[in-house]
Design an enzyme around this catalytic site. Structure first.
Site: not given
Length: 270
Positions: A143, A141, A148
Site C-alpha cells: 500500500h 502489502d 490499502e
C-alpha cells in the site's frame, strides 16, 4: 520505471535525499514559481529526512521556495498528539529546515467536513501547478499512503478505513495497543500520486520483498497499489538489498547493470 538498488538503508536514504536536493536545485524555485514536493511519513523516509536536514544546514539546498503536501493523516487524532503526522513532520523534518510554515500542507483529520477538506486539498495542489516530485514508502502489502489493497488506482484524496494489518503494524507507535490506533484516515489517492510529474518510492527491508517483487515484476493490480507506479512515465523505486530477496536474478542483474553509473549518491549532486 527505474529501480535503484543500494546496499543498505543508509545508502538508500542518502540517494533519495541527494535526488530530492538535486531536483530542487535544478528547478531553481522562486516565490512565484515554487517547487512542489509530496511527502510521506513512517519509518522508510526518516533516513532521507535526516540527510536532507544536513544538506540544508550545509547550504546545499534551500526549502524557502518549496511547498509541501503530505500524503495522509489520521482522523480524530489531535494535531499535537505525538503520533499525529503533523507532529511527525515537524519533529522529524520541518522544524529543522528553512521552510516557511505557510508553505506546509497537511490534511486536517479533525476537520468538521472531511469530504470538503479532501476536495480542498486536491484544489490546493492544482492551484500551485501540481506536485513536481511525490515521495513515498510502501507497506508490506504494497500500500502507498493509506491506499490499502483494493483501492482504486484512479482514486483521489478521500477518507479511508484502515485494514487490521495496518492497524497492527502502526500499533508499535501507540504502546503496542491496537485500540489506541485510529481506525480511519484521510489520504491522497493513487491517482493523486500518479498526477505528480515524478514519483520516488523508498522500499527497505526483507518484509517489503514481496511488495517490491509485485511492484517491479507483477501486473498492475489494485490489490497491490504500488503496481500503479508502472503506469507513471517517471517512476523511480530506490531500495536496499534486503528488499530484493524475491526478485528474479535476471531482473536484479538487469537493473544493477543499467543503473550502474547512477548508484552512487554522490553522482546526483555535482
Amino acid at each position: 520505471m527505474r529501480l535503484i538498488i543500494e546496499p543498505n538503508y543508509e545508502q538508500l536514504s542518502k540517494w533519495a535525499a541527494n535526488y530530492v536536493a538535486a531536483k530542487i536545485k535544478a528547478a531553481n524555485p522562486t516565490a512565484e514559481k515554487p517547487f512542489v514536493l509530496g511527502l510521506p511519513t513512517g519509518s522508510s523516509p526518516l533516513g532521507m529526512y535526516k540527510n536532507l536536514i544536513e544538506l540544508n544546514k550545509q547550504g546545499v539546498v534551500s526549502f524557502q521556495n518549496v511547498i509541501t503536501f503530505n500524503m495522509d493523516e489520521y482522523v480524530g487524532l489531535p494535531k499535537d498528539h505525538p503520533e499525529s503526522y503533523h507532529s511527525f513532520m515537524w519533529n522529524n523534518f520541518f522544524s529543522h529546515i528553512d521552510i516557511k510554515p505557510e508553505n506546509v500542507n497537511i490534511l486536517n483529520g479533525n476537520a468538521e467536513d472531511l469530504e470538503a477538506e479532501c476536495a480542498s486539498y486536491e484544489a490546493r495542489m492544482k492551484a500551485v501547478g501540481g506536485v513536481d516530485l511525490f515521495l513515498g514508502g510502501i507497506g508490506p502489502d504494497g500500500h502507498i499512503a493509506f491506499n490499502e489493497p483494493g483501492s482504486s488506482l484512479s482514486s483521489r484524496t478521500r477518507i479511508k478505513t484502515l485494514t487490521t494489518d495496518t492497524i497492527i503494524a502502526n500499533s508499535r507507535f501507540f504502546d503496542n495497543d491496537v485500540n489506541k490506533v485510529p481506525k480511519t484516515s484521510v489520504t491522497v489517492g493513487v491517482g493523486t500520486v500518479l498526477d505528480a510529474k515524478e514519483v520516488l518510492i523508498m522500499v527497505n527491508g526483507h518484509n517489503k520483498a514481496r511488495a517490491l517483487q509485485q511492484a517491479v515484476e507483477g501486473a498492475v493490480n489494485q490489490m497491490w497499489t504500488i503496481t500503479a507506479l508502472q503506469l507513471h512515465p517517471k517512476g523511480i523505486i530506490v531500495c536496499d538489498e534486503a528488499a530484493c530477496a524475491d526478485l528474479k536474478v535476471g531482473t536484479y542483474n538487469y537493473f544493477k547493470d543499467i543503473e550502474k553509473d547512477h548508484l552512487c549518491p554522490c553522482s546526483l549532486l555535482k
